[in-house]
Motif scaffolding. Structure first.
Motif, PDB file in Angstrom:
ATOM      1  N   THR A  57      -5.190  -3.154  -4.476  1.00 29.31           N
ATOM      2  CA  THR A  57      -3.680  -2.704  -4.473  1.00 29.31           C
ATOM      3  C   THR A  57      -3.141  -3.792  -5.500  1.00 29.31           C
ATOM      4  N   ARG A  86      -2.285   8.290   1.526  1.00 29.71           N
ATOM      5  CA  ARG A  86      -3.704   7.441   1.674  1.00 29.71           C
ATOM      6  C   ARG A  86      -4.222   7.426   2.874  1.00 29.71           C
ATOM      7  N   ALA A 127       2.241   1.541  -3.518  1.00 29.00           N
ATOM      8  CA  ALA A 127       1.260   2.120  -4.390  1.00 29.00           C
ATOM      9  C   ALA A 127       0.662   3.619  -4.314  1.00 29.00           C
ATOM     10  N   PHE A 128       0.470   3.879  -2.888  1.00 31.48           N
ATOM     11  CA  PHE A 128      -0.426   4.998  -2.702  1.00 31.48           C
ATOM     12  C   PHE A 128       0.409   6.167  -1.950  1.00 31.48           C
ATOM     13  N   HIS A 170       0.863  -1.113  -0.054  1.00 30.30           N
ATOM     14  CA  HIS A 170       0.011  -0.138  -0.244  1.00 30.30           C
ATOM     15  C   HIS A 170       0.947   1.207   0.088  1.00 30.30           C
TER      16      HIS A 170
END
Length: 169
Positions: free
Chosen positions: A82, A31, A26-27, A23
């Protein structure tokens, strides 16, 4: 490059650290400020509806699902979905979505909500929430607030604030 077999399985407690790192990649740190994160904050994902994707022993994808209330209707919030950027565009996200939604249907859940890209999620049965039907605990682009009814009639009876179902202490 050798083709490695993709395995979709339920997320295990031992996967938590690897999923959090996924996570993060990816973010990024932003987030935590998102409205969808507020619904999940302090609420563990449902083990029977949350899945990981593995290539060999490497976790390359994850989908988590948490319980919420949509007004008086028990519902689910899906996310995050994700996929490791190095493994995008290989059908991993779709495999995770299908596993999670199939499990939710089999378990008798009635409604899944998420904040995401409508064109991507439409193929799984998601559509924009009608204006005013639900409210979230923060700002969200209404075009990205999506619902997938898993049972007939749920969208006619569910309305109101979407709130997290935090575990009893």
């Amino acid at each position: 490059m050798t083709d490695l077999k993709l395995t979709i399985r339920r997320e295990l407690p031992a996967d938590a650290e690897a999923v959090e790192k996924l996570h993060e990649r990816a973010f990024g740190p932003g987030r935590f400020a998102r409205t969808a994160f507020r619904l999940r904050e302090g609420v563990p994902p449902l083990a029977d509806l949350s899945f990981t994707a593995l290539v060999g022993t490497l976790i390359v994808g994850s989908v988590r699902v948490s319980p919420v209330m949509a007004g008086e209707e028990p519902a689910l919030v899906l996310g995050p979905l994700t996929v490791d950027p190095a493994f995008e565009n290989r059908g991993i996200g779709a495999a995770l979505m299908n596993a999670s939604l199939d499990a939710a249907r089999k378990a008798g859940h009635s409604l899944v909500l998420l904040v995401g890209d409508a064109p991507y999620y439409a193929r799984f049965g998601f559509a924009p929430v009608p204006p005013g039907q639900f409210t979230l605990p923060g700002p969200v682009d209404p075009r990205r607030f999506l619902a997938c009814p898993l049972q007939d009639g749920v969208m006619e009876r569910a309305r109101g604030p979407v709130t997290a179902l935090r575990p009893a202490r």
